[in-house]
Motif scaffolding. Structure first.
Motif, PDB file in Angstrom:
ATOM      1  N   LEU A   1       0.815  -1.215   0.000  1.00  0.00           N
ATOM      2  CA  LEU A   1       0.000   0.000   0.000  1.00  0.00           C
ATOM      3  C   LEU A   1       0.846   1.261   0.000  1.00  0.00           C
ATOM      4  CD1 LEU A   1      -2.827  -0.906   2.504  1.00  0.00           C
ATOM      5  CD2 LEU A   1      -2.999  -0.670   0.061  1.00  0.00           C
TER       6      LEU A   1
ATOM      7  N   PHE B   1      -7.535   1.849  -1.688  1.00  0.00           N
ATOM      8  CA  PHE B   1      -7.104   0.559  -1.153  1.00  0.00           C
ATOM      9  C   PHE B   1      -6.826   0.657   0.342  1.00  0.00           C
ATOM     10  CE2 PHE B   1      -5.913  -0.813  -5.547  1.00  0.00           C
ATOM     11  CZ  PHE B   1      -6.711  -1.938  -5.541  1.00  0.00           C
ATOM     12  N   ARG B   2      -6.182   1.755   0.732  1.00  0.00           N
ATOM     13  CA  ARG B   2      -5.898   1.915   2.168  1.00  0.00           C
ATOM     14  C   ARG B   2      -7.167   1.912   2.973  1.00  0.00           C
ATOM     15  NH1 ARG B   2      -1.118   6.401   2.567  1.00  0.00           N
ATOM     16  NH2 ARG B   2       0.460   5.099   1.605  1.00  0.00           N
TER      17      ARG B   2
ATOM     18  N   LEU C   1      -3.791  -6.916  -4.355  1.00  0.00           N
ATOM     19  CA  LEU C   1      -4.563  -5.979  -3.537  1.00  0.00           C
ATOM     20  C   LEU C   1      -6.053  -6.106  -3.843  1.00  0.00           C
ATOM     21  CD1 LEU C   1      -2.427  -2.755  -3.379  1.00  0.00           C
ATOM     22  CD2 LEU C   1      -2.880  -4.408  -1.604  1.00  0.00           C
TER      23      LEU C   1
ATOM     24  N   GLN D   1      -5.755  10.119   5.899  1.00  0.00           N
ATOM     25  CA  GLN D   1      -4.772   9.419   5.086  1.00  0.00           C
ATOM     26  C   GLN D   1      -4.318  10.270   3.903  1.00  0.00           C
ATOM     27  OE1 GLN D   1      -3.084   6.171   4.952  1.00  0.00           O
ATOM     28  NE2 GLN D   1      -3.431   6.616   7.104  1.00  0.00           N
TER      29      GLN D   1
ATOM     30  N   GLU E   1       3.352  11.836   1.362  1.00  0.00           N
ATOM     31  CA  GLU E   1       4.583  11.129   1.723  1.00  0.00           C
ATOM     32  C   GLU E   1       5.775  12.024   1.439  1.00  0.00           C
ATOM     33  OE1 GLU E   1       5.670   8.703  -1.221  1.00  0.00           O
ATOM     34  OE2 GLU E   1       4.269   9.667  -2.567  1.00  0.00           O
TER      35      GLU E   1
ATOM     36  N   ASP F   1       3.619  -4.286 -11.423  1.00  0.00           N
ATOM     37  CA  ASP F   1       2.430  -3.467 -11.167  1.00  0.00           C
ATOM     38  C   ASP F   1       1.174  -4.311 -11.188  1.00  0.00           C
ATOM     39  OD1 ASP F   1       3.136  -0.986 -10.550  1.00  0.00           O
ATOM     40  OD2 ASP F   1       3.103  -0.188 -12.593  1.00  0.00           O
TER      41      ASP F   1
ATOM     42  N   PHE G   1     -11.031   8.697   8.182  1.00  0.00           N
ATOM     43  CA  PHE G   1      -9.899   7.903   7.718  1.00  0.00           C
ATOM     44  C   PHE G   1      -9.379   8.410   6.386  1.00  0.00           C
ATOM     45  CE2 PHE G   1      -8.044   4.497   5.301  1.00  0.00           C
ATOM     46  CZ  PHE G   1      -7.127   4.009   6.201  1.00  0.00           C
TER      47      PHE G   1
ATOM     48  N   LYS H   1       3.810   3.648  -4.962  1.00  0.00           N
ATOM     49  CA  LYS H   1       3.111   4.671  -5.741  1.00  0.00           C
ATOM     50  C   LYS H   1       2.218   3.972  -6.748  1.00  0.00           C
ATOM     51  CE  LYS H   1       6.088   8.686  -5.761  1.00  0.00           C
ATOM     52  NZ  LYS H   1       7.332   8.262  -5.101  1.00  0.00           N
ATOM     53  N   MET H   2       0.942   4.256  -6.684  1.00  0.00           N
ATOM     54  CA  MET H   2       0.053   3.663  -7.675  1.00  0.00           C
ATOM     55  C   MET H   2      -1.277   4.384  -7.645  1.00  0.00           C
ATOM     56  SD  MET H   2      -0.930   0.230  -5.711  1.00  0.00           S
ATOM     57  CE  MET H   2      -1.745   0.280  -4.139  1.00  0.00           C
ATOM     58  N   LYS H   3      -2.064   4.130  -8.656  1.00  0.00           N
ATOM     59  CA  LYS H   3      -3.366   4.790  -8.698  1.00  0.00           C
ATOM     60  C   LYS H   3      -4.312   4.102  -7.732  1.00  0.00           C
ATOM     61  CE  LYS H   3      -3.131   6.719 -13.247  1.00  0.00           C
ATOM     62  NZ  LYS H   3      -3.168   6.371 -14.663  1.00  0.00           N
ATOM     63  N   GLY H   4      -5.175   4.892  -7.116  1.00  0.00           N
ATOM     64  CA  GLY H   4      -6.200   4.324  -6.248  1.00  0.00           C
ATOM     65  C   GLY H   4      -5.648   3.855  -4.915  1.00  0.00           C
ATOM     66  N   ARG H   5      -4.482   4.401  -4.527  1.00  0.00           N
ATOM     67  CA  ARG H   5      -3.884   3.940  -3.290  1.00  0.00           C
ATOM     68  C   ARG H   5      -4.740   4.283  -2.083  1.00  0.00           C
ATOM     69  NH1 ARG H   5       1.996   5.934  -1.779  1.00  0.00           N
ATOM     70  NH2 ARG H   5       0.940   7.916  -1.731  1.00  0.00           N
TER      71      ARG H   5
ATOM     72  N   TYR I   1      -1.537  -5.010  -8.145  1.00  0.00           N
ATOM     73  CA  TYR I   1      -2.968  -4.710  -8.255  1.00  0.00           C
ATOM     74  C   TYR I   1      -3.810  -5.959  -8.044  1.00  0.00           C
ATOM     75  CZ  TYR I   1      -2.881   0.132  -9.675  1.00  0.00           C
ATOM     76  OH  TYR I   1      -2.762   1.481  -9.676  1.00  0.00           O
TER      77      TYR I   1
ATOM     78  N   ARG J   1       8.956   0.292 -11.503  1.00  0.00           N
ATOM     79  CA  ARG J   1       8.704  -1.137 -11.547  1.00  0.00           C
ATOM     80  C   ARG J   1       8.288  -1.541 -12.949  1.00  0.00           C
ATOM     81  NH1 ARG J   1       5.854   0.376  -7.032  1.00  0.00           N
ATOM     82  NH2 ARG J   1       4.057   0.578  -8.390  1.00  0.00           N
TER      83      ARG J   1
END
Lengths: 321, 290
Positions: A113, A123-124, B27, B276, B281, B20, B272, A116-120, B24, B15
């Protein structure tokens, strides 16, 4: 560096209480918390310890009476009560199996998580949902049961292979899986039990790792990207940089999560011992319940200390040279 | 030299597309698994009553209806105390409790993590031990203490104990151990910053991910505050309590109950997502250049 120590020693010469001042500053910062702690928790600690040596009765006209009975409560629980030892053993055993799985799973998910990616963000949020669902009214609406029913009514959700076995009522039943494993591989029964137990526990693990994932995420965000960059320039692979950079730098939080998971599994509502303590309370046997809680508390404390000591030998702190 | 980086450079580790895709896929699989309970709760809340009782239960709704939410509104509107009062109570307890807890826990954690003073070791071990002490047995002593303080039937009875929750302190202390190099603090002291300034201007920004996480945990816990034996008057009771009273209406309220559950989920989820997304970052760990 030398400038700093020179400044310090100069200050010391001028004012002998420089360290004392800093001590004082420390106490000023902690004092609100310590006050609250003493006020609200210390008394409780002491009282419940006292109760564990007493027979406490709540009087019908209000108030309560207490009578000192020495170690009788403990004797009753450990020697006479047929279930307590067994339940304590089970709780400890569950904890020992679950915690490595929970910690590894949540570290793994947190690392994913953190990419770096789309929709992170989505997902979190998804991975934190079980924590939100497990509180208050949502729990009270008896969702858990109906959700479990729903899970069982959807074939193939839990294990993936279960779809094969659809006709037999959804999930691979425990017994079948065991039989299958005994026949297919020459596994020892103990190993089979552990494996099946772990598979059954997936729901449990996934549901209990939301907090740990968040803790790891916060920790991962604190690792400077420049370290990764320079490692990459030196020709470090992703695998290497995980084990040589991420893992050591996140290790303090692995310790945190181990301890959090122990606490969570020991004090969680689904724990048999906790149920036992609560139901004993409801029966009005406060003395016995306090004694149980203290035994349980000591066992948990022992575990935390032992695991903490072992784990803290492997923890790496950036600051300490 | 101190240089706290504000932006992490864009060139992260690249990557392959294959990796990738793998991430995905993984996840998504786990995400679907985690989403199930929530999807079920939502679909339950828009099921008409007869559909809720299908056996085996259907996962998705056939004839979606907002009947349950309408019923909930009706029940809410004829409550004894105006319903907004319950909502206010919950919001108030959550906001004040979280604010106080995060500030106090951070103050205390900072000193425990970065200062040396007599009694520090004992203090910290008491905090860790108290993590393990279960709430169930402490009911009587807890009640006695709260009543001796004269806090029965007041907001303090819920809010003040939330301030001193030791889990948050423990987490903050460990985060600070991990995130703040001593050298940053040393150089700030050399530049003549007071402890108070160091705390607010250096330490707190550096551990932003940590306290944002702590806020989530704290809100999460306080939002669920339900019936409580310290609170007796109806005006001080929480939303959670009020909604569970609706649920207590029995089997006919099942649909209403799931609607209430969905409403209760919304706030923690929003908190949340917001917090978040605030953790950009960008905070680099050390910010030090040797």
């Amino acid at each position: 560096m030398s400038k700093w120590s020179a400044a310090l020693s100069m200050k010391k010469r001028m004012n002998l209480t420089a360290t004392k001042k800093r001590d004082l500053m420390g106490w000023i910062f902690v004092s609100p918390f310590v006050l609250g702690f003493i006020l609200l928790f210390l008394g409780i600690f002491i009282d419940s310890f006292r109760f564990s040596f007493m027979e406490v009765n709540v009087l019908s006209q209000g108030g309560y009476s207490e009578k000192f009975i020495g170690m009788d409560n403990f004797h009753h629980i450990l020697r006479i009560d047929p279930y307590f030892n067994r339940q304590l053993y089970d709780a400890v055993q569950n904890m020992i199996f679950d915690i490595p799985i929970i910690v590894m799973y949540s570290l793994f998910i947190a690392v994913l998580l953190n990419q770096k990616m789309k929709g992170r963000a989505i997902f979190r949020a998804i991975f934190f949902i079980p924590v939100i669902l497990a509180t208050g009214i949502i729990d009270k609406a008896d969702m858990r049961n109906s959700i479990m029913n729903a899970y069982q009514s959807i074939p193939g959700l839990d294990t993936g292979i279960a779809a094969v076995n659809e006709s037999a009522g959804g999930m691979f039943s425990n017994l079948q899986l065991k039989k299958y494993m005994y026949q297919m591989f020459d596994f020892s029964p103990a190993l089979v039990n552990i494996t099946v137990g772990a598979a059954e526990n997936i729901y449990n693990v996934v549901n209990h790792s939301g907090v740990q994932i968040l803790i790891f995420l916060a920790g991962l965000q604190a690792i400077s990207s420049s370290i990764y960059e320079s490692a990459k320039i030196e020709g470090c692979s992703g695998w290497e940089s995980f084990w040589k950079i991420t893992f050591p730098l996140i290790s303090p939080l692995i310790l945190v999560n181990i301890i959090y998971s122990i606490v969570d599994s020991f004090t969680g509502g689904k724990n048999q011992i906790m149920d036992r303590i609560t139901s004993t309370m409801k029966l009005g046997q406060y003395g016995t319940a306090s004694a149980m809680a203290w035994i349980y508390f000591l066992v948990a404390a022992l575990f935390i200390i032992v695991i903490g000591l072992i784990a803290s030998r492997f923890v790496f702190y950036q600051n300490k040279e | 030299m101190i240089h706290i980086k504000l932006h992490r450079s864009k060139s992260g580790i690249k990557r392959s597309y294959f990796a990738d895709f793998g991430i995905y896929l993984f996840l998504l699989l786990f995400g679907i698994f985690m989403m199930m309970p929530m999807v079920y709760a939502i679909s339950n809340s828009i099921k008409p009553l007869e559909e809720i009782w299908y056996f085996p239960p259907r996962f998705l709704v056939n004839n979606p209806t907002l009947e349950n939410f309408r019923d909930l509104m009706v029940v809410m509107s004829d409550s004894w105390v105006p319903f907004s009062r319950y909502i206010f109570n919950t919001f108030f307890i959550t906001a004040v409790g979280t604010l106080g807890h995060v500030v106090l826990a951070s103050l205390c954690a900072y000193v425990l993590s970065k200062h040396h003073f007599p009694g520090k070791g004992i203090l910290f071990s008491v905090v860790v031990l108290s993590l393990m002490f279960s709430g169930a047995v402490t009911q009587i002593p807890n009640f006695i203490i709260i009543s001796k303080l004269g806090w029965i039937d007041s907001y303090q009875a819920i809010i003040i104990p939330a301030f001193a929750s030791s889990l948050g302190l423990y987490l903050m202390k460990q985060f600070m151990d991990q995130m703040i190099p001593d050298a940053v603090l040393e150089s700030a002291r050399m530049d003549g910053a007071s402890e108070w300034n160091i705390f607010w201007k250096i330490v707190m920004p550096m551990v932003k991910p940590a306290w944002l996480t702590l806020i989530i945990f704290s809100i999460q816990g306080l939002w669920g505050t339900g019936a409580n034996h310290f609170i007796q008057s109806e005006e001080l009771k929480t939303l959670n309590y009020a909604l569970s009273q609706i649920l207590a209406g029995g089997i006919v309220r099942t649909g209403t109950g799931s609607a209430a559950a969905v409403l209760m989920m919304i706030v923690p989820i929003i908190v949340f997502v917001i917090s978040q997304s605030k953790i950009i970052e960008t905070m680099s760990a050390s910010g030090m250049k040797e």
